[in-house]
Structures are given as structure tokens and as C-alpha cells.
Design an enzyme around this catalytic site. Sequence first.
Site, PDB file in Angstrom:
ATOM      1  N   THR A   1       0.721  -1.533   0.403  1.00 38.59           N
ATOM      2  CA  THR A   1      -0.200  -0.655   0.184  1.00 38.59           C
ATOM      3  C   THR A   1       1.067   0.780  -0.192  1.00 38.59           C
ATOM      4  OG1 THR A   1      -1.960  -0.666   1.271  1.00 38.59           O
ATOM      5  CG2 THR A   1      -1.391   1.579   1.034  1.00 38.59           C
TER       6      THR A   1
ATOM      7  N   PHE B   1       1.714   5.197   0.948  1.00 36.87           N
ATOM      8  CA  PHE B   1       1.021   6.530   2.336  1.00 36.87           C
ATOM      9  C   PHE B   1       1.620   6.769   1.023  1.00 36.87           C
ATOM     10  CE2 PHE B   1       0.049   1.961   4.188  1.00 36.87           C
ATOM     11  CZ  PHE B   1      -1.149   2.257   4.769  1.00 36.87           C
TER      12      PHE B   1
END
Length: 625
Positions: A530, A532
Site C-alpha cells: 500500500t 501512503f
Amino acid sequence: MILILEDDITPEQKNRILSVLRQGGCIIREISEAGQCVIGATGSAGHDIGYFENLPGVAKVVPISTSFKLVSRQMHPHNTVVKVGDVAVGDERIVVVAGPCAVESREQALTIARAVRRYGAVLFRGGAFKPRTSPYSFQGLGEEGLKILAQVREEVGLPVVTEITSPAQADVMVKYVDVVQVGARNMQNFELLKCVGRLGKPVVLKRGLSATIEEWLMSAEYILSEGNDNVILCERGIRTFEPYTRNTLDLSAIPVIKALTHLPVIIDPSHATGMREKVSPMARAAVAAGADGLMIEVHHDPDHALSDGAQSLYPKQFGRLMRNIYVIAPVVGKQVDFGYLDKASAVDHLKQVGGEGARKAGFLGEMGTFSHKACTQYFGDKVVPVPMGSFREIFESMSQGRTTFGVIPLENSLAGSIHQNYDLLLEYDFTIIGEITLRIIHHLVGLPGARTESVKRVFSHPQGFQQCREFLNRHPDWDLVSTKDTAAAVKAVKEKADPADAAIAGKEAAELYEMEIIEEGIETNPRNFTRFVVIGTQPLENGPRCKSSLVYSAGNRPGALFETLKIFAENGINLVKLESRPIHGKPWEYMFYVDVEADVESDAFQPVLQALEEKTDFLRVLGSY
Ligand code: PEP
Ligand code: MN
């Protein structure tokens, strides 16, 4: 031994235990572990275990089975993080110590320090007192070298590490340097170990040329027993029968050390291999094996280096190594932070002008979520992570000045973009000031002692279920219960205290709630990352910005998008993301979200930006980082 105290122990009972231990000459550490109060003590104060077990307030006594006590993980279950100024050795950011073998001159040291800092080193090394095999070799500049190191810290902003070879150097070490190193040849110089134990400076303790791990840890024990817990272990190769490398790098020491002790461990592949071209492969392997950091010899003119030129990397090679470990680190749950020191001083400055509130960053969910991890890996402990109930709340709280930063997920390598955050980025006027990528490893987490066979109900965030689909397909009878985030799932399981419940979450949430991982790594695809971004109002890093995010709409004409892409192509700008998103209230009209490998805010980019403006109906730069 470890004394586990009863929950309702009175202060008088505790004082009595402490005084028995003190009178018996024990060194004592008080530990608060899993909500329990624990006392660790070296020795047994002349009594047997039964004696302590019978003392009022003691629940249980566990002997420490190893010969080293203070360094043992039994005594201190959490990792020790050694602080050197703004640098923390032993947390989730890889610490790289770099510099020449020896300080040769002010110019040499400054040149190398500037280069290694630019490429991401956070500590500078350089010997002033060199323990050379031959008395006729260069022995170092002595105190003059230490003065140069102090100048390097002043001018380049890197804390400095250097070797101490005799207790007689203690005073000058205290005066000039930040970290003292005990070299391999001195690992069992016990007077020197006691001296650095009393010095009040962090210590890098190298492994001896033919020392076992136990002997090495016993040497660390000497330093801790003098009251200095700030010890960084450094594996630098041991002597074996193999002549192709200078030493044999014992990478297996990393997991061994991690199990036996709470102290951080760094790897020195320069002295281990003795040859420049062998250094980077071993450094990469060390990061993959879980090292907390690296110590690398770097020289701008190694052919003329006064020591260890053959194993010193050229600055550019060092830069390439840093880029490689930047990619490897997230795979093992860590980060290489190119803005480490800049960020720390920028946050300190913000705190000075804006008070405590200026040091807060909002993230979605509770402590123990992946967002929380992204926040602490990006900021270290300089910024206080503040849990928020929704993505919008992160932005709102920044608008109201309650927080200064926000950490939001933008995309997942398997599940795609988090569109809500793209919309919020457009709606609010904040800038993307940084990015951080986390590998998302999911575990099945249960109560201590729980087993997969007894599970009937599983809690997680819907993304957690989605990312573990194959594993869940093998258990079609399980009930799935959605929670706000993965940490909330673990919390729910803990509160319900039913062994038939489990959660899908990360390691951090399991540790935070003292729960057990019952199935490890259950995500369908291990390449689950992921990305960010960190949002704020002003950049924290001074370093080069290599990426920018833009949003634009190109109008509903044939070739409109092509016209904009042509501008990137003609200017040799690499696009790393292009995604379209419907414009609210305008059916079938789209915004394009574009990431480019360029600093859009730089002067050089302005003509490109102008050309883009001409070809777009709407254009907004979300940030360069
Ligand atoms: C050094 O780091 O310069 C050095 C001499 O290392 P070691 O003690 O590991 O040989
Ligand atoms: Mn050297």
C-alpha cells in the site's frame, strides 16, 4: 533471574524485594511487560529461587538461562532503540553509517561526509585511532582526527562514530564524538569495555575476529553492567579457512542475535568482504535478513586512501546501494528514509514555532493499523500519531489546526486506488509532502492458545477479507464480521475473549493487544503493497524531489488527453501513474490523476507546466516529493 510480581503488590513489598536484591549485589532492571510488573536481576543475591518465590508480592521466579543477563531478551522483551541525536538505531528505519576507514584530512572527511549524507547516510564514520595490523601502517590522526570529526558534525549535520582503542582516549572521545566504536580486535579488552560502559555515549561493539556470539554478547554485558544500555552490535565478518574474502560474513548472526538479545544489530560488509564489489551484495542481503543498519566504508579517491581503499565504495556506488536497499527494506517491514535528518530538524522547528500541536499527524483507525505503522515509519517518534474516525476527519482536523500532517493511503497494489482520498485531496488545499510504501502482510490473530481448527468467526476490515480471499475460501464455514479497521478487529477478538473468534490483521495489532499469530502471512498475493502519502502545508525535506502528483481535466474533445500526454513524451518525462476519475455532477466527464517522475515545482519544469495549462481545462499540482 526474572521476578514476576503480583498485580496487587504493595509498594512496601516491592521495596523489600528490591532491597534484598540490592544488598546481594544484583543489578536490577524494572520492566513493565504485558501489563505485568517484572523485576530483572543479575545473580541471585545469595538466595535460592524458593526464597524469592516465598517473598510476599512475588508471583513467579524465572531463572535467566543464559550466561549474559542484562543483554538477554528475557530481561528486556522489547527491542532497545539506541538514540544518537535525531537518529534511532533499532526501530523500523534502516540506519546507515558511512564514511572512510580513517580520517585523513579535513577536506577528505568533509567531501565524503557531504556525499554520503546526500545519498542517505545518517551517521558518519571515520577512524582517528586506527588499530592496524602493521606498526608501519598509517595509525590515524589521533586527536586531530577527532577535531575534524566534530567539524564534520557541525558543517554537514551528521553525528559521528569513531573507534576508541584505549581508555586513555576517553576524555577526548567525550569531547568530540557522538558514538564510540569498540573494534573487532578489542572486543575482549575488558578494561576498555568497562571504560566505554561508563562513558555515557552510545557504543558500537564489533564482533571479534574469532569470537562466538556468546562471547560477543558477554562483552556487551560488560558495557551494560557499567550502566550503559546503549549498545549497537556490529557483525563485521569472522575469520574462517576461506581466503577469497577478507573474512566470512556471518549473516546468520542476525536472527540469532534478534532472538537472544534486545540490542540492535548492524552489519559491516566492508571489513567482512574486504573487496569493493562484494560489499553491496552483502549489504542487500543484510537488510533482507533483518539487520537494523549497515556500516559502509566509502572513499571518493580509494586508490589513494591511507587505509582500506580496496573495500571502500565510490560515493556513486554507495548511492546505488542506498537505492537498492530502499526497495528491499519494505519487503521486510522496514524503510530507508532519504529525508531522515531533514525531517527531524524541520519537525523540531515546527514545534518551536507552533508548539506541541504542530507535531501531530492524523491517520485513519486505531493504534496498530497499517496506517499507524506508515505514520511512525515516516516520522519516527518525532511526530505524535493521532487516530481519526474517517479520512475526512484527517483533512478537517488539519484545516482546524488540530493536526499539522495527515497520512492517507492512496493505492494498493492489488486492490487499486482509494478514490475517496483522491477526491479529498482535490477538495482541500493541502500538499503531498512525502510518500511511504508498506508491504501489507496479514495474519490470522487469536487469543493466546487459540488454534485455526477452533475458529468459527473472523473479524477484519473488508480490505483484509479481500486480500486474504484464497485463505478464507479454504474455510467456507467461517462467519466474516467487518470492522472499521484491522486493529479494531483484534481488539474485538480480545474483548469477546472467545477462542472461536479470530481477526485478520498485521503483526503490530497482534503485539499491541498481546494476542497470538495463529496463521502467518495469509494474504493471497505476497506482493501486496500500500502506498501512503503524507499531506501537509509545507515540505519537510530539502532533498531532491523526484516525483509529483497532478490532477487535470482535458475537456471532451478528440485527442484532448493525447495532447497532454504528448507534452510529457516530448519532454522526456516518465509517467508512473495515469488514472481517470468521474467529475462529480458532470456525467461522463473525467479528471486524470497523473504521477510523473519529475519535480513539477522546479524552475526547469515551468515551461512544461505552462504547456500543460494551455491544453487543460483544469490543472492542480497535488505536490512534489
Ligand atoms: C573499522 O571499522 O575501521 C575497523 C577497524 O573495523 P574492525 O574493528 O571490524 O576491523
Ligand atoms: Mn577499515
